[in-house]
Design a protein around this motif. Structure first.
Motif, PDB file in Angstrom:
ATOM      1  N   VAL A  48       0.913  -1.292   0.054  1.00  0.00           N
ATOM      2  CA  VAL A  48       0.113  -0.066  -0.197  1.00  0.00           C
ATOM      3  C   VAL A  48       0.981   1.370  -0.025  1.00  0.00           C
ATOM      4  O   VAL A  48       0.674   2.018  -0.524  1.00  0.00           O
ATOM      5  N   THR A  49       1.977   0.999   0.807  1.00  0.00           N
ATOM      6  CA  THR A  49       2.672   2.412   0.968  1.00  0.00           C
ATOM      7  C   THR A  49       3.511   2.575  -0.544  1.00  0.00           C
ATOM      8  O   THR A  49       3.538   3.531  -1.043  1.00  0.00           O
ATOM      9  N   LEU A  50       4.018   1.639  -1.035  1.00  0.00           N
ATOM     10  CA  LEU A  50       4.548   1.761  -2.521  1.00  0.00           C
ATOM     11  C   LEU A  50       3.464   2.170  -3.706  1.00  0.00           C
ATOM     12  O   LEU A  50       3.911   3.198  -4.393  1.00  0.00           O
ATOM     13  N   ALA A  51       2.253   1.907  -3.550  1.00  0.00           N
ATOM     14  CA  ALA A  51       1.054   2.200  -4.199  1.00  0.00           C
ATOM     15  C   ALA A  51       0.909   3.653  -4.207  1.00  0.00           C
ATOM     16  O   ALA A  51       0.599   4.474  -4.814  1.00  0.00           O
ATOM     17  N   LEU A  52       1.076   4.117  -2.820  1.00  0.00           N
ATOM     18  CA  LEU A  52       0.867   5.463  -2.421  1.00  0.00           C
ATOM     19  C   LEU A  52       1.841   6.593  -2.942  1.00  0.00           C
ATOM     20  O   LEU A  52       1.400   7.425  -3.700  1.00  0.00           O
ATOM     21  N   VAL A  53       2.980   6.023  -2.841  1.00  0.00           N
ATOM     22  CA  VAL A  53       4.376   6.767  -3.255  1.00  0.00           C
ATOM     23  C   VAL A  53       4.107   7.017  -4.743  1.00  0.00           C
ATOM     24  O   VAL A  53       4.381   8.047  -5.387  1.00  0.00           O
ATOM     25  N   SER A  54       3.977   5.956  -5.510  1.00  0.00           N
ATOM     26  CA  SER A  54       3.706   5.712  -6.836  1.00  0.00           C
ATOM     27  C   SER A  54       2.627   6.786  -7.419  1.00  0.00           C
ATOM     28  O   SER A  54       3.020   7.405  -8.462  1.00  0.00           O
ATOM     29  N   THR A  55       1.402   6.763  -6.762  1.00  0.00           N
ATOM     30  CA  THR A  55       0.296   7.395  -6.897  1.00  0.00           C
ATOM     31  C   THR A  55       0.716   8.942  -7.040  1.00  0.00           C
ATOM     32  O   THR A  55       0.649   9.887  -7.778  1.00  0.00           O
ATOM     33  N   LEU A  56       1.597   9.445  -5.737  1.00  0.00           N
ATOM     34  CA  LEU A  56       2.041  10.713  -5.502  1.00  0.00           C
ATOM     35  C   LEU A  56       2.972  10.999  -6.648  1.00  0.00           C
ATOM     36  O   LEU A  56       2.906  12.225  -7.385  1.00  0.00           O
ATOM     37  N   ALA A  57       3.872  10.267  -7.315  1.00  0.00           N
ATOM     38  CA  ALA A  57       4.606  10.249  -8.448  1.00  0.00           C
ATOM     39  C   ALA A  57       4.006  10.951  -9.770  1.00  0.00           C
ATOM     40  O   ALA A  57       4.151  11.773 -10.349  1.00  0.00           O
ATOM     41  N   LEU A  58       2.729  10.003  -9.785  1.00  0.00           N
ATOM     42  CA  LEU A  58       1.883  10.249 -10.956  1.00  0.00           C
ATOM     43  C   LEU A  58       1.309  11.701 -11.050  1.00  0.00           C
ATOM     44  O   LEU A  58       1.238  12.534 -11.868  1.00  0.00           O
ATOM     45  N   VAL A  59       0.856  12.009  -9.684  1.00  0.00           N
ATOM     46  CA  VAL A  59       0.122  13.357  -9.570  1.00  0.00           C
ATOM     47  C   VAL A  59       1.141  14.442  -9.621  1.00  0.00           C
ATOM     48  O   VAL A  59       1.079  15.437 -10.265  1.00  0.00           O
ATOM     49  N   LEU A  60       2.307  14.194  -9.195  1.00  0.00           N
ATOM     50  CA  LEU A  60       3.318  15.354  -9.338  1.00  0.00           C
ATOM     51  C   LEU A  60       3.837  15.579 -10.914  1.00  0.00           C
ATOM     52  O   LEU A  60       4.065  16.632 -11.101  1.00  0.00           O
ATOM     53  N   GLY A  61       3.801  14.572 -11.365  1.00  0.00           N
ATOM     54  CA  GLY A  61       4.263  14.522 -12.905  1.00  0.00           C
ATOM     55  C   GLY A  61       3.210  15.297 -13.537  1.00  0.00           C
ATOM     56  O   GLY A  61       3.399  16.135 -14.340  1.00  0.00           O
ATOM     57  N   ALA A  62       2.035  14.869 -13.299  1.00  0.00           N
ATOM     58  CA  ALA A  62       0.677  15.633 -13.919  1.00  0.00           C
ATOM     59  C   ALA A  62       0.979  17.197 -13.673  1.00  0.00           C
ATOM     60  O   ALA A  62       0.463  17.844 -14.432  1.00  0.00           O
ATOM     61  N   TRP A  63       0.832  17.353 -12.506  1.00  0.00           N
ATOM     62  CA  TRP A  63       0.905  18.613 -11.925  1.00  0.00           C
ATOM     63  C   TRP A  63       2.031  19.685 -12.615  1.00  0.00           C
ATOM     64  O   TRP A  63       1.790  20.605 -12.913  1.00  0.00           O
ATOM     65  N   PHE A  64       3.180  19.078 -12.547  1.00  0.00           N
ATOM     66  CA  PHE A  64       4.352  19.545 -13.277  1.00  0.00           C
ATOM     67  C   PHE A  64       4.177  20.018 -14.824  1.00  0.00           C
ATOM     68  O   PHE A  64       4.246  20.965 -15.292  1.00  0.00           O
ATOM     69  N   ALA A  65       3.453  18.828 -15.373  1.00  0.00           N
ATOM     70  CA  ALA A  65       3.286  18.997 -16.875  1.00  0.00           C
ATOM     71  C   ALA A  65       2.248  20.066 -17.140  1.00  0.00           C
ATOM     72  O   ALA A  65       2.262  20.923 -18.196  1.00  0.00           O
ATOM     73  N   ARG A  66       1.310  20.220 -16.047  1.00  0.00           N
ATOM     74  CA  ARG A  66       0.128  21.517 -16.373  1.00  0.00           C
ATOM     75  C   ARG A  66       0.598  22.681 -16.159  1.00  0.00           C
ATOM     76  O   ARG A  66       0.775  23.730 -16.867  1.00  0.00           O
ATOM     77  N   THR A  67       1.441  22.593 -14.709  1.00  0.00           N
ATOM     78  CA  THR A  67       2.049  23.972 -14.556  1.00  0.00           C
ATOM     79  C   THR A  67       3.595  24.555 -15.427  1.00  0.00           C
ATOM     80  O   THR A  67       3.334  25.734 -15.932  1.00  0.00           O
ATOM     81  N   ALA A  68       4.195  23.541 -15.725  1.00  0.00           N
ATOM     82  CA  ALA A  68       5.397  24.168 -16.671  1.00  0.00           C
ATOM     83  C   ALA A  68       5.178  24.095 -17.997  1.00  0.00           C
ATOM     84  O   ALA A  68       5.742  24.853 -18.681  1.00  0.00           O
ATOM     85  N   ALA A  69       4.108  23.299 -18.553  1.00  0.00           N
ATOM     86  CA  ALA A  69       3.897  23.126 -20.011  1.00  0.00           C
ATOM     87  C   ALA A  69       5.100  23.007 -20.750  1.00  0.00           C
ATOM     88  O   ALA A  69       5.300  23.467 -21.750  1.00  0.00           O
ATOM     89  N   LEU A  70       6.146  21.923 -20.215  1.00  0.00           N
ATOM     90  CA  LEU A  70       7.131  21.586 -21.131  1.00  0.00           C
ATOM     91  C   LEU A  70       6.978  20.528 -22.066  1.00  0.00           C
ATOM     92  O   LEU A  70       6.116  19.641 -21.826  1.00  0.00           O
ATOM     93  N   ALA A  71       7.876  20.473 -23.000  1.00  0.00           N
ATOM     94  CA  ALA A  71       7.725  19.282 -24.060  1.00  0.00           C
ATOM     95  C   ALA A  71       7.882  18.091 -23.261  1.00  0.00           C
ATOM     96  O   ALA A  71       8.827  17.915 -22.401  1.00  0.00           O
ATOM     97  N   LEU A  72       7.302  16.970 -23.744  1.00  0.00           N
ATOM     98  CA  LEU A  72       7.361  15.519 -22.851  1.00  0.00           C
ATOM     99  C   LEU A  72       8.887  15.143 -23.077  1.00  0.00           C
ATOM    100  O   LEU A  72       9.281  14.406 -22.176  1.00  0.00           O
ATOM    101  N   SER A  73       9.289  15.347 -24.204  1.00  0.00           N
ATOM    102  CA  SER A  73      10.727  15.238 -24.517  1.00  0.00           C
ATOM    103  C   SER A  73      11.746  15.740 -23.642  1.00  0.00           C
ATOM    104  O   SER A  73      12.960  15.158 -23.245  1.00  0.00           O
ATOM    105  N   HIS A  74      11.582  17.056 -23.367  1.00  0.00           N
ATOM    106  CA  HIS A  74      12.339  17.726 -22.497  1.00  0.00           C
ATOM    107  C   HIS A  74      12.433  17.241 -21.127  1.00  0.00           C
ATOM    108  O   HIS A  74      13.173  17.118 -20.232  1.00  0.00           O
TER     109      HIS A  74
END
Length: 138
Positions: A48-74
């Protein structure tokens, strides 16, 4: 600006921003040598802990993509640079007994990139849907 130098400078800046984000995110999600998730794992269990940390990583990645609007390749190149720098730092400074950190930080990076890719895919589909919808709908 349609200037080759500007484009190169922008790409480098975006890649460095992505590398900085990935380094900070890795340190926040799983700080080397001071893993605060062990207390959570004692209560909820490792899976459960690993799933929680993995989910947080997904959310952080989505947040950064939305906020920074960088190209996925970068984001990918910056993430790989951050991973390399982080793994060298862990090896030199902490000298771990096990190579588990190589796998776990790779999984965190995959989660960050996966979250960014999911966000960009959903944004692209939404934009496509709006552009193909008849006028007066949506």
């Amino acid at each position: 600006m349609n200037h080759a130098r500007y484009d190169a400078e922008a790409r480098i800046a975006e890649t460095l921003a992505a590398a900085a984000f990935a380094l900070v995110a890795g340190l926040l999600l799983w700080p080397p040598g001071a893993v605060y998730w062990t207390g959570v794992a004692n209560v909820l269990g490792d899976g459960v802990t690993l799933a929680l940390v993995s989910t947080l990583a997904l959310v952080l990645g989505a947040w950064f993509a939305r906020t920074a609007a960088l190209a996925l390749s970068h984001l990918l190149v910056g993430g790989v640079i951050a991973y390399g720098l982080g793994m060298v730092a862990i090896e030199v400074l902490l000298q771990p007994i096990s190579p588990a950190h190589l796998i776990w930080y790779g999984a965190l990076l995959a989660g960050l990139l996966g979250g960014a890719a999911i966000y960009q895919g959903v944004a692209w589909l939404g934009q496509r849907r709006r552009s193909t919808a008849p006028e007066g709908t949506l």
